[in-house]
Scaffold this active site. Structure first.
Site, PDB file in Angstrom:
ATOM      1  N   HIS A 104       0.816  -1.222   0.000  1.00 53.60           N
ATOM      2  CA  HIS A 104       0.000   0.000   0.000  1.00 53.60           C
ATOM      3  C   HIS A 104       0.848   1.269   0.000  1.00 53.60           C
ATOM      4  O   HIS A 104       0.351   2.344  -0.285  1.00 53.60           O
ATOM      5  CB  HIS A 104      -0.978  -0.009   1.188  1.00 53.60           C
ATOM      6  CG  HIS A 104      -0.345   0.226   2.532  1.00 53.60           C
ATOM      7  ND1 HIS A 104      -0.070  -0.787   3.416  1.00 53.60           N
ATOM      8  CD2 HIS A 104       0.057   1.368   3.152  1.00 53.60           C
ATOM      9  CE1 HIS A 104       0.452  -0.278   4.521  1.00 53.60           C
ATOM     10  NE2 HIS A 104       0.546   1.024   4.379  1.00 53.60           N
ATOM     11  N   ASP A 134       0.308  -7.889   1.809  1.00 50.81           N
ATOM     12  CA  ASP A 134       0.644  -6.463   1.717  1.00 50.81           C
ATOM     13  C   ASP A 134       2.155  -6.245   1.758  1.00 50.81           C
ATOM     14  O   ASP A 134       2.653  -5.280   2.346  1.00 50.81           O
ATOM     15  CB  ASP A 134      -0.041  -5.677   2.846  1.00 50.81           C
ATOM     16  CG  ASP A 134       0.002  -4.162   2.631  1.00 50.81           C
ATOM     17  OD1 ASP A 134       0.202  -3.742   1.463  1.00 50.81           O
ATOM     18  OD2 ASP A 134      -0.142  -3.405   3.607  1.00 50.81           O
ATOM     19  N   GLY A 209       3.442   6.505   8.107  1.00 56.27           N
ATOM     20  CA  GLY A 209       4.801   6.722   7.593  1.00 56.27           C
ATOM     21  C   GLY A 209       5.741   5.624   8.030  1.00 56.27           C
ATOM     22  O   GLY A 209       6.778   5.391   7.410  1.00 56.27           O
ATOM     23  N   SER A 211       4.843   2.554   7.953  1.00 54.76           N
ATOM     24  CA  SER A 211       4.478   1.378   7.156  1.00 54.76           C
ATOM     25  C   SER A 211       5.646   0.929   6.292  1.00 54.76           C
ATOM     26  O   SER A 211       6.230   1.730   5.562  1.00 54.76           O
ATOM     27  CB  SER A 211       3.279   1.696   6.266  1.00 54.76           C
ATOM     28  OG  SER A 211       2.118   1.888   7.030  1.00 54.76           O
TER      29      SER A 211
END
Length: 463
Positions: A104, A134, A209, A211
């Site tokens: 993402h 993900d 941020g 992630s």
């Protein structure tokens, strides 16, 4: 005897006094993870992306019934382009510049820029991703003779609740930051889409941020990739989730060597055991997965699994619940046979499961519908185990779903979207493409269409 105890008391007091005096004099003693951070931080990078987005511009005539009747509402809305920027974090896991991050963070990006902790910038290319987990894999465009700093993978199977963890990333774009916490839980699942959830939970502060950033142990080994947070405010509330390092490593190895992820599938559905169910079945501990359905022609059927079996071990590892079983499948390598242990009628049985990749979606299961009816130009596909997995349906679910809608909508059309499942047309149940074709053959005065979107069912009548 009394003299002995008096003498011992004096010695203890003297020792304590010296200890306290030493502690009072000491100014250098401290607990610090400085060396760990120094080793890891060069391999944790900031990721900046640029994406060109096409969006509709407001048109005052778009909602006018007269113009909409002839031209359609979509065709009345002109398009414009704008640049959308986003940021996140990533972890370099090899000296040749392989980076892992969250999908993402970079999904749909036209440009990907990687920034080292020391300020150096490099371009990066997207290799591939595992949508279910993900996790995305990038490759930094290194200069001649350049080697990238990297983090070594740890063994996430050995992590225990209470272990110290450090989260390193770029929260809110302020720059690389480190937060300290412990492993709060393992084997956690969230409310997000996807069956393969076996997250490490930590209370180390993770914010937007972060992630794609690193979760490391005190030795500096990667134990997870920070992926999600539970929050009611948008900021950290002490509940963060990371994809375990063993899962990430398996994904990276497959993508780097073959260009894609080949995931083994079980071909069966099941449910977690609870105390009441365990008591009914005569079990002491409510661990394992109760098999509810076995797909015909699947690896589960080939292994001999039956409805009512309880899977208690997979590849010599105990299985607590469905999430645990799915996480083992994620890391399993296609092409091998692994032992599984099941309880059947109270007796343990050893079986061998052939690890096969999920069959691909077939072109013959897809259809672009043509005709004078509300579904004209819509592309549909018959559900299959592969498509069910992508859309989050039960593995054995039957039916037909929309996978693409026409660019232009207008008179005599309905607002079907990708992922919508068509349940019936004019009271005729739709379970296959054949059913759909038959239902669209007539010329009724009106079309009564029932479809499912998520957990909701919609009924539309088109005259």
């Amino acid at each position: 005897m009394r003299q002995f105890w008096v003498a011992l008391f004096v010695v203890v007091i003297a020792f304590s006094g010296n200890a306290f005096a030493y502690m009072g004099r000491s100014t250098d003693a401290k607990m610090s993870f400085t060396e760990t951070v120094k080793r890891v931080s060069p391999a944790v990078v900031n990721i900046y992306t640029k994406k060109v987005v096409r969006e509709k511009v407001y048109n005052p005539f778009a909602n006018d019934p007269f113009f909409s009747h002839f031209f359609g509402t979509e065709s009345m809305k002109p398009m414009r382009e704008r640049v959308e920027r986003s940021l996140g974090s990533g972890v370099i896991v090899s000296p040749d510049g392989v980076v892992v991050t969250n999908l993402h963070v970079i999904e749909g990006a036209n440009e990907i820029q990687v920034v080292y902790n020391d300020g150096r910038e490099r371009s990066a290319t997207f290799i591939n991703a595992d949508k279910n987990m993900d996790i995305a894999v990038l490759k930094i465009e290194l200069e001649d003779g350049e080697y990238a700093p990297y983090v070594e993978f740890g063994n996430s199977d050995t992590i225990e609740v209470g272990d110290v963890s450090l989260a390193i990333g770029n929260p809110y774009g302020v720059g690389q930051s480190v937060s300290l916490g412990i492993v709060s839980a393992v084997g956690r699942s969230t409310n997000s889409t996807g069956p393969y959830q076996n997250f490490i939970q930590t209370d180390a502060a993770i914010n937007p941020g972060n992630s794609g950033g690193a979760l490391v142990d005190t030795t500096g080994r990667l134990i997870g990739v920070n992926t999600a947070i539970f929050t009611r405010t948008g900021g950290s509330q002490g509940i963060g989730f990371a994809v375990p390092a063993n899962t990430v490593q398996s994904i990276v190895e497959q993508i780097v060597t073959t260009g894609k992820v080949q995931r083994a599938w079980l071909g069966a559905t099941g449910q977690d055991m609870d105390s009441q169910l365990a008591e009914t079945l005569g079990l002491d501990i409510p661990n394992g997965v109760l098999i509810n359905e076995v797909v015909e022609g699947s690896p589960a059927e080939a292994a001999g699994l039956e409805v009512g079996d309880i899977v208690t071990a997979f590849n010599n590892k105990p299985i607590k619940n469905v999430s645990d079983l799915n996480s083992r499948l994620v890391m399993a390598k296609v092409g091998k046979k692994v032992p599984i242990v099941v309880l059947r009628s109270g007796q343990e049985q050893l079986m061998y499961l052939p690890l096969q990749s999920l069959p691909d979606r077939r072109k013959e299961d897809m259809l672009q519908i043509r005709g004078s009816h509300p579904l004209n130009n819509i592309v549909v596909e018959q559900l299959s185990p592969a498509l069910n997995r992508e859309l989050g349906f039960d593995i054995n679910e039957k039916g037909v779903v929309v996978i693409k809608k026409p660019d232009v909508t207008g008179y005599f059309r309905i607002d079907l979207r990708p992922g919508d499942k068509i349940l019936s047309i004019n009271k005729q149940s739709i379970e296959s493409l054949t059913d759909l074709k038959e239902a669209l053959q007539g010329r009724p005065r009106s079309w009564r269409i029932v479809y499912q979107r998520g957990s909701r069912t919609y009924r539309v009548v088109v005259q």
